[in-house]
Write a protein that holds these residues in place. Structure first.
Motif, mmCIF file in Angstrom:
data_model
loop_
_atom_site.group_PDB
_atom_site.id
_atom_site.type_symbol
_atom_site.label_atom_id
_atom_site.label_comp_id
_atom_site.label_asym_id
_atom_site.label_seq_id
_atom_site.Cartn_x
_atom_site.Cartn_y
_atom_site.Cartn_z
ATOM 1 N N LEU A 76 3.828 3.205 2.688
ATOM 2 C CA LEU A 76 5.206 3.580 2.342
ATOM 3 C C LEU A 76 5.408 5.086 2.493
ATOM 4 O O LEU A 76 6.427 5.536 3.003
ATOM 5 C CB LEU A 76 5.520 3.133 0.910
ATOM 6 C CG LEU A 76 5.584 1.612 0.709
ATOM 7 C CD1 LEU A 76 5.648 1.269 -0.778
ATOM 8 C CD2 LEU A 76 6.779 1.011 1.431
ATOM 9 N N GLN A 77 4.399 5.846 2.070
ATOM 10 C CA GLN A 77 4.507 7.304 2.218
ATOM 11 C C GLN A 77 4.551 7.690 3.691
ATOM 12 O O GLN A 77 5.269 8.604 4.086
ATOM 13 C CB GLN A 77 3.332 8.004 1.529
ATOM 14 C CG GLN A 77 3.496 8.034 0.018
ATOM 15 C CD GLN A 77 2.306 8.656 -0.692
ATOM 16 O OE1 GLN A 77 1.164 8.376 -0.327
ATOM 17 N NE2 GLN A 77 2.572 9.479 -1.679
ATOM 18 N N GLU A 89 0.823 -1.204 0.000
ATOM 19 C CA GLU A 89 0.000 0.000 0.000
ATOM 20 C C GLU A 89 0.860 1.259 0.000
ATOM 21 O O GLU A 89 1.697 1.460 0.882
ATOM 22 C CB GLU A 89 -0.951 -0.008 1.186
ATOM 23 C CG GLU A 89 -2.027 -1.062 0.957
ATOM 24 C CD GLU A 89 -3.040 -1.109 2.063
ATOM 25 O OE1 GLU A 89 -3.328 -0.034 2.622
ATOM 26 O OE2 GLU A 89 -3.512 -2.209 2.352
ATOM 27 N N VAL A 90 0.621 2.078 -1.010
ATOM 28 C CA VAL A 90 1.406 3.280 -1.203
ATOM 29 C C VAL A 90 1.356 4.181 0.026
ATOM 30 O O VAL A 90 2.358 4.738 0.440
ATOM 31 C CB VAL A 90 0.898 4.030 -2.459
ATOM 32 C CG1 VAL A 90 1.499 5.414 -2.539
ATOM 33 C CG2 VAL A 90 1.222 3.229 -3.715
ATOM 34 N N LYS A 91 0.183 4.261 0.656
ATOM 35 C CA LYS A 91 0.075 5.204 1.783
ATOM 36 C C LYS A 91 0.915 4.757 2.972
ATOM 37 O O LYS A 91 1.412 5.577 3.729
ATOM 38 C CB LYS A 91 -1.393 5.449 2.164
ATOM 39 C CG LYS A 91 -2.104 4.255 2.729
ATOM 40 C CD LYS A 91 -3.533 4.637 3.144
ATOM 41 C CE LYS A 91 -4.212 3.444 3.760
ATOM 42 N NZ LYS A 91 -5.600 3.247 3.410
#
Ligand SMILES: [Zn+2]
Lengths: 143, 433
Positions: free
Chosen positions: B388-389, B384-386
């Motif tokens: 990692l962000q 999930e990109v969020k």
């Protein structure tokens, strides 16, 4: 009931996606569905393939960071509002969709979408209670 | 326990009187017998007679690693070769090696300092010391060896390498003290595990680790995996070798510098100005008892600070904090001093994050931009990109909190960071100043 998805970390650099598909082609792995989520710096490539372990090993050997996640493959009725019925049902149950994407090609009458939910078990029960079809692993990989 | 109660717990006033007497003798001898010191003093317009107090030490010029290289191999020796009984050399990975010599009395002084250190680290007569520091030109192996014998402990001179055999020896001989570099200690535990030997079940009580910088989180890891109390030892061959400063196992909070033999100073690495206790800067040493190879205001390039507060162990000698970096690695980002090792600590403190990183500095519109590239390991990866962000944001915040500098954190693929001869390149400075 759940299907396995592999995910790959990619820097936002030209040609990286092509390298992934190259590694998988070399390993004789067939991609069934794929989606890329990205930011300005990096992306996460999500894949459903016919041979998960083989794909994972090949990508790791090629130096990629690879993860594995359980997702649901749900048949979406092929009629107007088909997807809306599913999303509406989950919404009313308070189950969140983390992400979703469609299969590349599907034979048969219904479309198939891949879902990742925050509460997978409850999503399965909710969908099945309303008569939606969730594909099992073998069905997904042989689609 | 304390090996040399008289000196190690001496009241500061008495200690300073001894320091001054010894300093004066060292300066007179260095000036008379080493042409390098004579020329340096003359260029600075100073004679040994100008040194009237400990404070006057600050008037003397510094000695650098380059000075030692320029006088390769024996140019800095203050005694004729017939009085030199031992020669060591530091590895020359970044240039010419530096060569140091010892008289018989120097060897004995050093053994005494190592005996102090081993005892401060938990060893005593009757202990069996597994000495895995390398024997040879490197000072670690022989330094610890002579100290162990002086202490009256039984020393196993196993040196480095042949790790499987070391594990068998540890199992069969039952050593109670481990002396090694911290990274080799972890390697020993790993190999022992592969051989089905549980390291914590061995007889070790204390581990005395040094010769490379290591963090508090590494201490925790070692203590957990090895089942012993890990203490830090400091030294460098230019000053004498290991045994310049040693952490006491009672406090495990900073290393007591043996000030009856070495006078420490902390300086601003850019200006050379001497900094007060507590402030962080480059550590400088003057040896005050060495015969063959006296050093006057030698710049170690190690970054630390000095702590004069009394210690629970009873020693009166000032403590240096763990070395946090090297002055030649130091980056100045918008006026803030940043050491790669500090970034490493921030990453090590975080769960799932591995300290594979690289710092890139650019200058845009007169402003320094620090980018921290962090390799995404399997343990920190998420689909999930969020997530990692979120991790990028957390690293940015922690760097800001701990170092006071704003950095842009960028997640990169594994092996994206250039490695030269197996070692990662930690800093790329693109600024043209
Ligand atoms: Zn102490």
């Amino acid at each position: 009931m759940q299907a396995e998805q592999i995910s790959v970390f990619l820097e936002n650099k030209a040609g990286r996606l092509c390298e992934v598909t190259g590694v998988l082609a070399e390993a004789q792995v067939n991609i069934r569905a794929l989606a890329l989520a990205d930011t300005s710096d990096f992306g996460v490539l999500r894949l459903i393939v016919d041979h998960t372990e083989k794909a994972k090993t090949a990508l790791k050997q090629a130096g990629f960071t690879v993860g594995k996640t359980d997702v649901l493959a749900v048949e979406v009725p092929d009629r107007p509002g088909g997807l809306h019925e599913i999303l509406d049902l989950l919404q009313s149950e308070g189950i969140n969709v983390e992400y979703m994407y469609a299969f590349v090609n599907v034979t048969g009458e219904n479309a198939v979408m891949i879902f990742r939910f925050d509460e997978t078990d409850r999503a399965i029960a909710t969908l099945q209670a309303k008569g939606f079809t969730i594909l099992n692993r073998e069905q997904v990989y042989s689609l | 326990m304390i090996y040399d109660i008289e000196y190690e717990t001496m009241p500061r006033e008495a200690l300073e009187a001894i320091q001054f007497r010894r300093l004066k003798a060292t300066i007179e001898r260095g000036y008379a017998s080493v042409p390098f010191y004579q020329q340096k003093f003359e260029a600075a317009g100073i004679t040994p007679g100008d040194i009237q107090s400990l404070q006057d030490l600050q008037r003397l010029p510094f000695t650098t690693k380059q000075d030692l290289r320029d006088n390769y191999p024996f140019g800095m020796f203050a005694v004729p070769m017939e009085n030199v009984v031992r020669i060591h050399a530091s590895s020359g990975t970044t240039g010419q090696p530096t060569v140091v010599g010892y008289t018989a009395r120097d060897v004995d002084t050093w053994a005494g300092l190592m005996a102090r250190s081993l005892m401060a680290g938990g060893a005593t007569r009757g202990d069996i010391i597994h000495n895995a520091y390398g024997y040879g030109l490197f000072t670690g192996g022989l330094g610890a060896h002579y100290g162990a014998e002086k202490l009256g402990a039984s020393v196993i001179p196993v040196s480095g390498g042949n790790t499987k055999r070391q594990v068998v020896i540890m199992k069969d001989f039952g050593p109670t003290i481990l002396t090694a570099t911290p990274s080799y200690a972890l390697h020993l535990a790993e190999v022992a595990g592969d051989m089905g030997v549980s390291f914590p079940d061995l007889k070790f009580k204390y581990g005395i680790f040094g010769a490379e910088p290591w963090s508090e989180s590494m201490r925790e890891e070692i203590e957990e995996k090895l089942g012993l109390v890990a203490v830090d030892i400091y030294g460098l061959s230019e000053v004498i070798g290991p045994g310049v400063a040693m952490e006491c196992y009672e406090a495990k909070k900073g290393l007591h510098i043996f000030e009856d033999h070495f006078i420490p100073e902390i300086i601003n690495p850019d200006t050379g100005e001497v900094l007060p206790y507590g402030e962080t800067g480059e550590l400088v040493f003057t040896s005050i008892t060495k015969e063959a190879f006296p050093v006057i205001r030698y710049r170690t390039r190690d970054i630390t600070s000095l702590n004069p507060t009394p210690c629970t162990c009873g020693r009166t000698m000032v403590r240096m904090n763990k070395v946090s970096g090297r002055s030649d690695d130091m980056l100045i980002i918008r006026g803030v001093n940043v050491f790669p090792s500090q970034i490493e600590s921030v990453l090590m403190e975080m769960q799932n994050v591995e300290p594979h990183y690289q710092l890139v500095v650019d200058r845009e519109d007169q402003l320094d931009i620090l980018t921290v590239m962090v390799e995404v390991s399997e343990s920190m990866f998420s689909d999930e990109v969020k997530t990692l962000q979120g991790m990028e944001k957390e690293i940015t915040k922690n760097i800001k909190d701990y170092l006071g500098v704003s950095a842009k954190v960028k997640l990169v693929e594994p092996k994206a960071i250039a490695r030269s001869q197996g070692k990662a390149v930690r800093v790329i400075d693109n600024r043209k100043i």
